[in-house]
Design an enzyme around this catalytic site. Structure first.
Site, PDB file in Angstrom:
ATOM      1  N   HIS A   1      17.957  85.637   7.781  1.00 33.51           N
ATOM      2  CA  HIS A   1      18.370  85.013   9.043  1.00 33.51           C
ATOM      3  C   HIS A   1      19.764  84.402   8.924  1.00 33.51           C
ATOM      4  CE1 HIS A   1      16.650  82.833  12.784  1.00 33.51           C
ATOM      5  NE2 HIS A   1      17.954  82.864  12.855  1.00 33.51           N
TER       6      HIS A   1
ATOM      7  N   HIS B   1      23.695  84.199  10.880  1.00 39.18           N
ATOM      8  CA  HIS B   1      24.556  84.516  12.018  1.00 39.18           C
ATOM      9  C   HIS B   1      25.976  84.698  11.489  1.00 39.18           C
ATOM     10  CE1 HIS B   1      21.481  83.619  15.070  1.00 39.18           C
ATOM     11  NE2 HIS B   1      21.092  82.663  14.241  1.00 39.18           N
TER      12      HIS B   1
ATOM     13  N   ARG C   1      28.325  86.155  13.432  1.00 39.25           N
ATOM     14  CA  ARG C   1      29.153  85.930  14.628  1.00 39.25           C
ATOM     15  C   ARG C   1      30.081  87.084  15.010  1.00 39.25           C
ATOM     16  NH1 ARG C   1      25.710  82.392  16.242  1.00 39.25           N
ATOM     17  NH2 ARG C   1      25.990  80.229  15.602  1.00 39.25           N
TER      18      ARG C   1
ATOM     19  N   ASN D   1      22.583  88.210  17.985  1.00 32.58           N
ATOM     20  CA  ASN D   1      23.153  87.534  19.171  1.00 32.58           C
ATOM     21  C   ASN D   1      24.669  87.414  19.088  1.00 32.58           C
ATOM     22  OD1 ASN D   1      23.019  85.649  17.094  1.00 32.58           O
ATOM     23  ND2 ASN D   1      22.569  83.924  18.455  1.00 32.58           N
TER      24      ASN D   1
ATOM     25  N   ASP E   1      19.161  80.516   8.533  1.00 33.96           N
ATOM     26  CA  ASP E   1      19.606  80.331   9.922  1.00 33.96           C
ATOM     27  C   ASP E   1      21.039  79.789   9.951  1.00 33.96           C
ATOM     28  OD1 ASP E   1      19.681  80.363  12.651  1.00 33.96           O
ATOM     29  OD2 ASP E   1      18.210  78.773  12.959  1.00 33.96           O
TER      30      ASP E   1
ATOM     31  N   HIS F   1      29.674  77.131  13.804  1.00 32.85           N
ATOM     32  CA  HIS F   1      30.262  76.772  15.101  1.00 32.85           C
ATOM     33  C   HIS F   1      31.624  76.140  14.861  1.00 32.85           C
ATOM     34  CE1 HIS F   1      26.786  77.589  17.583  1.00 32.85           C
ATOM     35  NE2 HIS F   1      26.015  76.938  16.736  1.00 32.85           N
TER      36      HIS F   1
END
Lengths: 336, 433
Positions: free
Chosen positions: B61, B63, B65, B95, B308, B312
């Site tokens: 898991h 991200h 990006r 995503n 996860d 950001h």
């Protein structure tokens, strides 16, 4: 007193009583032909409102002006904020302009907390309502109103808290910043608070709050020295918090019959704006037992006291130091 | 590494007694107490000094990006961060912008991973078109693509429609796929900002109730049983969810689950700071949940740890809580947090860590080259980890492009010294090579 007023939890019993006593002293100003003190001359108070609230803003504005502060009203609508400016950049701008105090109303719970603990501002932060979190000056003005009504005004009330007074808060507790600040402050002042609402409007986790909870208004009324009715937004029924306005008002609204079940000395409070016919009937709202209008007047005195105590002790070039004020101000005998 | 050979001297495989490990031609050539012999000649020498040798970690898991949010992370920076955290394979969540819901996008991400060279990137495909939860994405095309997708997830959003979820579970059986569910009942979490409980009641932040996770997990384990398919529960966060998964496993149903490092350590008390670095989805829960998650990871009810990792940009966290983005970076601190919460507490030994952070996630993702034993002939995907090192987390040292770490200024144990991907050192003495 701390440098900021963000939460009612920032206030000890003595802090709170000092604010009430100071407000009592400053309230005498209202009876004079010139309602102004020079205390905050040359200081700048910014009303930073990200949410419309004419009532609270003009109350703070009147308070600051009566203390001779320069007041700047910054409304998020039509400003750079509506064009996407961040809270941080807005704060840095106000800092660059020399704000000594920032009175902030924000739709986000915790926004004043972030401002107060950031390096963005050196002045005092006063929470004028944040999301569904807190509204500490409302709690203070409610406590002030209660003390005047239940204990006494002027010297009779001075120095007193609300020990043993039974206050019932009715309505949308879940979404109410007034309730969160009220429970904290009234508890600090020794009052016994009972929350009354349909279970859907009581937050999960309320068990840790220093108050009692009841779903039965009629059972609580005879044991109340004051009943504080909270505004209930009609839209709440669309999210199934209650079936209809009629049912809400039948079960939790305050009408003449219910008011008659309260002890004779007990008062009805409302932070405004009222939904007449919803949580309160016109008969109750217009009765002499209802303190709604008085609360507005008291709001100005309380906000004067808060600004005075947060800013009054420090000189303009050392606004970041903790004010040393420990006693209520003595009004000068001559008007300015 | 000119010879392509490396001799690791005095490493403790899975925490066992020190041995020497020779890597050659991308594989483990020899494991033993005697390093001498012609095979080791010309090898680069790494003195392990008793550091623990684990199979390269596998994250189910992550991200990354890219494409779309290269301001927060790229495949290159994300895989460098992964290597620095001891990972040799990561599953890149779908995503992105555009969403990884077609063979074209998953192949692009897969190729970016191959060219980065720091870590294998296994793209996760979206379950539904645009993560909208309405129409199945072309799961078969993504599987048949060069990326060979087997894990599908709408992570960030829950596949809340029971029929879509059932069909997805059934459909991926054709190629031994698995649906990784982000369990969040959307109606119960409208406006949710943090765990619903005593802290949210005080802070006036919208509540994210445990039941919103648990009700979806309960439904999905039943659906998986009904159609005899594989469901994987992403970032399981509550004691109640643990109970449901334990029950489902006791029935023999094909249910697996992951927990994040931050849910093993932190509680919602931290939200009192209103500092959005602690804002994450699912939210930080309570002490009771943390205890249950640790126990479940120890007893195998929870199969694995997954980061996860959610980068950001600074401005998305440097603001008021409700306006802030959800998520925290985690690749570079995961193993240290697991040591702190599971090993140093006596709940897991290093073999257990290898199981939860390498073998099981590789098995769930059906990655054949990862999660293998530390034994001759196996691919040389390894991490050399010094558990005796202690350091304060310094976000400025991160290889990740983002710095949103909740461990800032915390002292954590352990340090990744070397990571090897098919015999090549991707990390040398803690720095990407």
């Amino acid at each position: 007193m701390k440098r900021h007023l963000v939460s009612a939890a920032d206030l000890s019993r003595d802090d709170a009583v000092l604010i009430l006593d100071t407000a009592e002293e400053l309230a005498r100003l209202a009876d004079r032909p010139v309602k102004k003190l020079p205390t905050l001359r040359g200081r700048t108070v910014v009303n930073l409102f990200f949410e419309d609230s004419t009532r609270t803003r003009i109350s703070f504005e009147a308070a600051a002006k009566r203390l001779s502060a320069d007041v700047i009203n910054f409304s998020a609508k039509g400003s750079s904020v509506s064009k996407g400016e961040s809270l941080k950049d807005t704060a840095l701008t106000l800092q660059a302009m020399g704000a000594d105090a920032v009175v902030i109303r924000h739709h986000a719970s915790g926004a004043p907390h972030r401002l107060a603990r950031s390096e963005w501002l050196s002045g005092s932060v006063v929470n004028a309502g944040d999301g569904t979190h807190e509204h500490p000056t409302q709690a203070l003005l409610d406590a002030f109103t209660l003390r005047r009504r239940l204990v006494g005004t002027g010297l009779r009330g001075a120095g007193a808290d609300l020990a043993g007074r039974r206050v019932t808060v009715v309505g949308d507790i879940l979404h109410s910043r007034v309730a969160r600040s009220g429970v904290r402050l009234l508890h600090t002042l020794g009052a016994e608070v009972t929350l009354v609402a349909p279970p859907t409007l009581i937050p999960v986790g309320v068990g840790s709050w220093p108050c009692a909870v009841s779903y039965d208004l009629d059972a609580v009324l005879p044991k109340s020295d004051a009943v504080m009715m909270l505004r209930v937004q009609r839209e709440r029924m669309n999210a199934a918090f209650f079936p209809t306005e009629r049912e809400y008002s039948r079960r939790y609204g305050l009408n003449g019959d219910r008011m008659a079940r309260m002890p004779e000395h007990a008062v009805v409070m409302h932070p405004g704006p009222m939904n007449r016919g919803m949580e309160i009937t016109a008969e109750v709202a217009d009765s002499p037992r209802c303190t709604a209008v008085e609360q507005v007047t008291n709001g100005v005195s309380i906000r004067m006291a808060v600004l005075y105590l947060l800013l009054g002790g420090a000189s303009p070039d050392s606004a970041s130091t903790v004010p040393a004020a420990t006693t209520a101000p003595a009004l000068p005998e001559e008007n300015q | 590494m000119t010879t392509g050979k490396t001799l690791i001297r005095g490493a403790r495989p899975l925490g066992a007694d020190p041995v020497d490990v020779l890597l050659a031609d991308g594989r483990i050539a020899a494991v033993g107490t005697d390093p001498t012999g012609p095979d080791a000649s010309g090898a680069e020498i790494v003195e392990a000094n008793g550091a623990v040798l684990l199979p390269g970690l596998v994250d189910l898991h992550t991200h990354l990006r890219e494409p779309g949010r290269e301001d927060s992370e790229t495949v290159l920076t994300g895989t460098r961060a992964a290597a620095r955290g001891g990972f040799t394979a990561v599953h890149a969540m779908a995503n992105t912008f555009p969403v990884a819901d077609t063979a074209g996008v998953v192949e692009q991400v897969w190729r970016l991973g191959r060219s980065s060279g720091y870590c294998d990137v296994q793209p996760v495909g979206a379950v539904t078109v645009g993560l909208e939860g309405k129409q199945l994405a072309e799961l078969g095309a993504m599987h048949e693509s060069a990326a060979g997708v087997r894990v599908f997830s709408d992570d960030g959003k829950c596949v809340d429609d029971a029929v879509i979820m059932r069909r997805a579970l059934e459909y991926v059986k054709a190629f031994d796929g698995v649906i990784a569910q982000h369990a969040q009942e959307p109606r119960l979490t409208e406006g949710a900002q943090m765990n619903e409980g005593t802290v949210s009641a005080e802070l006036g932040l919208g509540g994210w109730p445990a039941v919103a996770e648990e009700s979806i997990i309960a439904r999905d384990v039943l659906l998986a049983a009904h159609v005899d398919s594989r469901v994987h529960i992403c970032h399981l966060s509550t004691a109640g969810s643990v109970e449901i998964v334990r029950w489902a496993k006791s029935k023999g149903w094909r249910v697996t689950a992951e927990v994040t490092p931050h849910h093993l350590l932190f509680t919602d008390e931290l939200v009192r700071s209103y500092d959005p670095v602690y804002k994450v989805n699912p939210p930080l829960r309570t002490e009771r949940d943390v205890r249950a998650l640790r126990e479940a990871l120890a007893d195998g009810t929870i199969d694995c740890v997954a980061t996860d990792h959610a980068p950001h940009p600074h401005e998305d966290k440097d603001c008021e809580w409700p306006a802030a983005a959800m998520g925290m970076v985690g690749l570079e601190t995961a193993l240290s947090v697991v040591q702190h919460t599971m090993v140093d507490t006596g709940l897991l030994d290093w073999a257990g860590v290898a199981e939860r952070m390498s073998h099981r996630p590789a098995e769930i993702g059906r990655l054949t080259g990862h999660g293998r034993p530390v034994a001759p002939g196996e691919p040389a995907n390894l991490v050399l980890f010094d558990p005796d090192h202690r350091a304060v987390v310094d976000p400025a040292s991160f290889a990740s492009r983002s710095r949103n770490t909740p461990y800032r200024e915390m002292e954590l144990p352990g340090r990744v010294r070397y990571t090897f991907l098919r015999g090549r050192a991707t990390v040398v003495e803690g720095e990407p090579a």
